[in-house]
Design a protein around this motif. Sequence first.
Motif, PDB file in Angstrom:
ATOM      1  N   TYR A  95       0.848  -1.196   0.000  1.00  0.00           N
ATOM      2  CA  TYR A  95       0.000   0.000   0.000  1.00  0.00           C
ATOM      3  C   TYR A  95       0.878   1.238   0.000  1.00  0.00           C
ATOM      4  CZ  TYR A  95      -3.648  -3.295   1.317  1.00  0.00           C
ATOM      5  OH  TYR A  95      -4.510  -4.359   1.324  1.00  0.00           O
ATOM      6  N   THR A 102      -5.230   5.685   0.501  1.00  0.00           N
ATOM      7  CA  THR A 102      -4.407   4.479   0.536  1.00  0.00           C
ATOM      8  C   THR A 102      -4.737   3.612  -0.669  1.00  0.00           C
ATOM      9  OG1 THR A 102      -4.355   4.529   2.959  1.00  0.00           O
ATOM     10  CG2 THR A 102      -3.757   2.466   1.892  1.00  0.00           C
ATOM     11  N   PRO A 104      -3.461   0.387  -3.426  1.00  0.00           N
ATOM     12  CA  PRO A 104      -2.649  -0.836  -3.388  1.00  0.00           C
ATOM     13  C   PRO A 104      -1.551  -0.839  -4.439  1.00  0.00           C
ATOM     14  CG  PRO A 104      -4.680  -1.249  -4.578  1.00  0.00           C
ATOM     15  CD  PRO A 104      -4.738   0.185  -4.134  1.00  0.00           C
TER      16      PRO A 104
END
Length: 219
Positions: A95, A102, A104
């Motif tokens: 992340y 946030t 990935p």
Amino acid sequence: MAEIRVNPTRMELKKLKIRYDTARRGHKLLKDKRDELMRQFLTIVREDKELRESVEARLMASYGSFSAANAVSSPKMLTEALILPRKEGSLTVGYKNMMSVTVPTFSMRVENSSADSYNYGLAFTSGGLDDSLRELDFLREDLIKLAELEKTAQLLAEEIERTRRRVNALEHIMMPRYLEAIKVIKMKLDENERGNTTRLMKVKDMMLKEQLALPEDDE
């Protein structure tokens, strides 16, 4: 639009001015955040579009090769050829922070990466199957990158929508309410001041009339 009910005092006026200034600064910061999110979102969407077009074209070629292999091979032979993969991999999800969002990051670790993509004898299979699996092997990294880009674009779009609602709430609801409440308090304070001034002038006139009406002392 619902009004903010407050006592028309100078203390409340000061508090409302502080709240309005805070809302105005927050509105500017949120607008700047929304604009930067939009810039990054459009950059990612353009990159995603280019990569998706490339991946789709190569997938179509891979599917074409597989269809050709399927046409000249029996289903049993294809099942036996593909039942045991030669490579194994594991997907790692990390992340990162992008404008307080946030998002990935995906990375694939492949075991036996130097080996060929197929684990079957070449004597009884079609060359189209070899081409299809080889192309899919080359596409692996692009497919993972595409998934990362599309998930990032989705999360940024959701954050843009949330930020847009906050900007609109401040711009069209909270800030106008504060301004209206400040205006009402100022009007009330001015009205009270004018009333006090009028009462003082009346009291002064009454005192002057009383002084004029008093009889002069006998000499």
